[in-house]
Design a protein around this motif. Structure first.
Motif, PDB file in Angstrom:
ATOM      1  N   ILE A 238       0.870  -1.176   0.000  1.00  0.00           N
ATOM      2  CA  ILE A 238       0.000   0.000   0.000  1.00  0.00           C
ATOM      3  C   ILE A 238       0.903   1.220   0.000  1.00  0.00           C
ATOM      4  CG2 ILE A 238      -1.831   1.226   1.230  1.00  0.00           C
ATOM      5  CD1 ILE A 238      -2.546  -1.549   2.516  1.00  0.00           C
ATOM      6  N   ASP A 239       0.972   1.891  -1.167  1.00  0.00           N
ATOM      7  CA  ASP A 239       1.870   3.018  -1.446  1.00  0.00           C
ATOM      8  C   ASP A 239       3.332   2.545  -1.566  1.00  0.00           C
ATOM      9  OD1 ASP A 239      -0.262   4.731  -1.627  1.00  0.00           O
ATOM     10  OD2 ASP A 239      -0.118   5.427   0.433  1.00  0.00           O
ATOM     11  N   THR A 240       4.193   3.465  -2.005  1.00  0.00           N
ATOM     12  CA  THR A 240       5.556   3.039  -2.370  1.00  0.00           C
ATOM     13  C   THR A 240       6.639   4.065  -2.045  1.00  0.00           C
ATOM     14  OG1 THR A 240       5.335   3.944  -4.603  1.00  0.00           O
ATOM     15  CG2 THR A 240       4.672   1.642  -4.315  1.00  0.00           C
ATOM     16  N   GLY A 241       6.354   5.041  -1.195  1.00  0.00           N
ATOM     17  CA  GLY A 241       7.395   6.018  -0.863  1.00  0.00           C
ATOM     18  C   GLY A 241       7.681   6.989  -2.001  1.00  0.00           C
ATOM     19  N   LEU A 242       8.786   7.719  -1.861  1.00  0.00           N
ATOM     20  CA  LEU A 242       9.107   8.837  -2.756  1.00  0.00           C
ATOM     21  C   LEU A 242       9.784   8.428  -4.061  1.00  0.00           C
ATOM     22  CD1 LEU A 242      10.669  11.786  -0.723  1.00  0.00           C
ATOM     23  CD2 LEU A 242       8.932  11.984  -2.488  1.00  0.00           C
ATOM     24  N   GLY A 243      10.417   7.252  -4.069  1.00  0.00           N
ATOM     25  CA  GLY A 243      11.144   6.867  -5.269  1.00  0.00           C
ATOM     26  C   GLY A 243      12.551   7.435  -5.342  1.00  0.00           C
ATOM     27  N   VAL A 244      13.109   7.874  -4.221  1.00  0.00           N
ATOM     28  CA  VAL A 244      14.501   8.342  -4.185  1.00  0.00           C
ATOM     29  C   VAL A 244      15.440   7.162  -4.436  1.00  0.00           C
ATOM     30  CG1 VAL A 244      16.281   9.266  -2.637  1.00  0.00           C
ATOM     31  CG2 VAL A 244      14.028  10.331  -2.724  1.00  0.00           C
ATOM     32  N   GLN A 245      15.102   6.037  -3.856  1.00  0.00           N
ATOM     33  CA  GLN A 245      15.841   4.795  -4.041  1.00  0.00           C
ATOM     34  C   GLN A 245      14.874   3.713  -4.508  1.00  0.00           C
ATOM     35  OE1 GLN A 245      18.957   4.596  -4.384  1.00  0.00           O
ATOM     36  NE2 GLN A 245      19.809   3.611  -2.593  1.00  0.00           N
ATOM     37  N   SER A 246      15.403   2.643  -5.112  1.00  0.00           N
ATOM     38  CA  SER A 246      14.551   1.536  -5.536  1.00  0.00           C
ATOM     39  C   SER A 246      14.008   0.793  -4.318  1.00  0.00           C
ATOM     40  CB  SER A 246      15.345   0.574  -6.412  1.00  0.00           C
ATOM     41  OG  SER A 246      14.611  -0.635  -6.552  1.00  0.00           O
ATOM     42  N   LEU A 247      12.706   0.778  -4.202  1.00  0.00           N
ATOM     43  CA  LEU A 247      12.073   0.043  -3.112  1.00  0.00           C
ATOM     44  C   LEU A 247      12.271  -1.462  -3.321  1.00  0.00           C
ATOM     45  CD1 LEU A 247      10.202   0.225  -0.596  1.00  0.00           C
ATOM     46  CD2 LEU A 247       8.273   0.187  -2.165  1.00  0.00           C
ATOM     47  N   ARG A 248      12.125  -1.881  -4.543  1.00  0.00           N
ATOM     48  CA  ARG A 248      12.257  -3.309  -4.848  1.00  0.00           C
ATOM     49  C   ARG A 248      13.664  -3.818  -4.519  1.00  0.00           C
ATOM     50  NH1 ARG A 248      10.147  -7.167  -8.033  1.00  0.00           N
ATOM     51  NH2 ARG A 248       8.523  -5.970  -9.020  1.00  0.00           N
ATOM     52  N   ALA A 249      14.680  -3.060  -4.944  1.00  0.00           N
ATOM     53  CA  ALA A 249      16.056  -3.500  -4.717  1.00  0.00           C
ATOM     54  C   ALA A 249      16.452  -3.427  -3.240  1.00  0.00           C
ATOM     55  CB  ALA A 249      17.011  -2.652  -5.557  1.00  0.00           C
ATOM     56  N   SER A 250      15.809  -2.534  -2.499  1.00  0.00           N
ATOM     57  CA  SER A 250      16.204  -2.318  -1.110  1.00  0.00           C
ATOM     58  C   SER A 250      15.578  -3.304  -0.140  1.00  0.00           C
ATOM     59  CB  SER A 250      15.817  -0.891  -0.683  1.00  0.00           C
ATOM     60  OG  SER A 250      16.414   0.057  -1.527  1.00  0.00           O
ATOM     61  N   LEU A 251      14.523  -3.978  -0.547  1.00  0.00           N
ATOM     62  CA  LEU A 251      13.796  -4.850   0.375  1.00  0.00           C
ATOM     63  C   LEU A 251      13.608  -6.247  -0.198  1.00  0.00           C
ATOM     64  CD1 LEU A 251      11.180  -2.181   1.399  1.00  0.00           C
ATOM     65  CD2 LEU A 251      12.998  -3.064   2.861  1.00  0.00           C
TER      66      LEU A 251
END
Ligand SMILES: [Zn+2]
Length: 272
Positions: free
Chosen positions: A66-79
């Motif tokens: 639910i939502d995905t943050g700002l997109g400063v960094q890759s959410l997928r790659a970070s978690l």
């Protein structure tokens, strides 16, 4: 800023007036397990005004982001522990403000209300002045914020002014009363406009949990942005007061109880 979480970085080299160089964050996201199924993901180096809550909900049949943050960094790659190709989550956007949909472009399934401009480009910034123009912040709000809305950079050489909100391709439009079935949990879509035209919340009736996005959170609510509608927001507040629930997991700030939900809704109704 927590000193233990940063290392020395370099100033940006763009020739913009020199402020104190921002340090490099060791880790951009934090993930906090709330219970067996729910994890809170947030970005501690983003100013609280723009620091949103992303909620990961693990289901027997499907996971939800639910939502995905700002997109400063890759959410997928970070978690990688939460998000991987064999546990590909469906992304549901509570609305399309930049602090909620920044990493949505990384995912194949993105669901949102049709009134939200998730596919539109050029709507975000990490710089208060630019962001104010793009989303429509009041002068008082701008005056209360620092000029740059992060206190560390995600990697050496990162240029704050080059941040862009990447558009997302919405693969399913959500509307009032739609149900999202995770296998062992069903979330019902509530269309609750006011903050933005297509703001939605997700209600898990069985567990008494509301994921509210920016419809309601425990801080100053914004009803004067581009697309905001204070009249609709009042109706939304009245509707929120009718909901049976135990906890609200909001789009910003800590979670709260039904009692606090009523206080926040009443405060809005009495003061706007
Ligand atoms: Zn918002």
């Amino acid at each position: 800023m927590e000193a233990a979480d940063v290392q020395d970085g370099q100033a940006n080299s763009s020739g913009t007036p020199a402020a104190t160089p921002l340090p490099v964050a060791r880790q951009w996201f934090t993930a906090t397990r709330i219970d067996q199924a729910i994890t809170l993901i947030t970005e501690p180096h983003v100013h609280p005004f723009l620091r949103s809550n992303t909620w990961h909900v693990r289901g027997r049949g499907r996971d939800l982001l639910i939502d995905t943050g700002l997109g400063v960094q890759s959410l997928r790659a970070s978690l990688p522990g939460l998000v991987s190709t064999d546990r590909e989550p469906v992304v549901v956007l509570t609305h399309a403000h930049p602090d909620h949909m920044g990493s949505a472009h990384e995912f194949t399934e993105v669901w949102a209300h049709e009134a939200e401009p998730a596919a539109a480009a050029g709507r975000g910034s990490l710089m208060t002045g630019n962001l104010a123009t793009r989303i429509g912040m009041s002068e008082a709000l701008v005056a209360a914020l620092p000029p740059v809305l992060i206190d560390a950079i995600p990697e050496p050489g990162y240029q704050v002014e080059n941040y862009e909100l990447r558009p997302a391709r919405v693969t399913r439009t959500l509307a009032e009363a739609d149900e999202i079935d995770l296998g062992d949990r069903v979330l019902r879509v509530l269309h609750l406009p006011g903050h933005s035209p297509g703001s939605i919340a997700l209600l898990d009736e069985e567990n008494g949990t509301l994921f509210s996005g920016d419809v309601i959170y425990d801080e100053l609510l914004l009803d004067d942005l581009h697309g905001s509608d204070p009249t609709a927001y009042r109706a939304t507040m009245n509707r929120l007061r009718t909901l049976e629930l135990k906890v609200v997991h909001a789009g910003h700030e800590p979670s709260f109880s039904r009692t606090r939900l009523h206080e926040l809704a009443n405060t809005y109704l009495n003061t706007r």
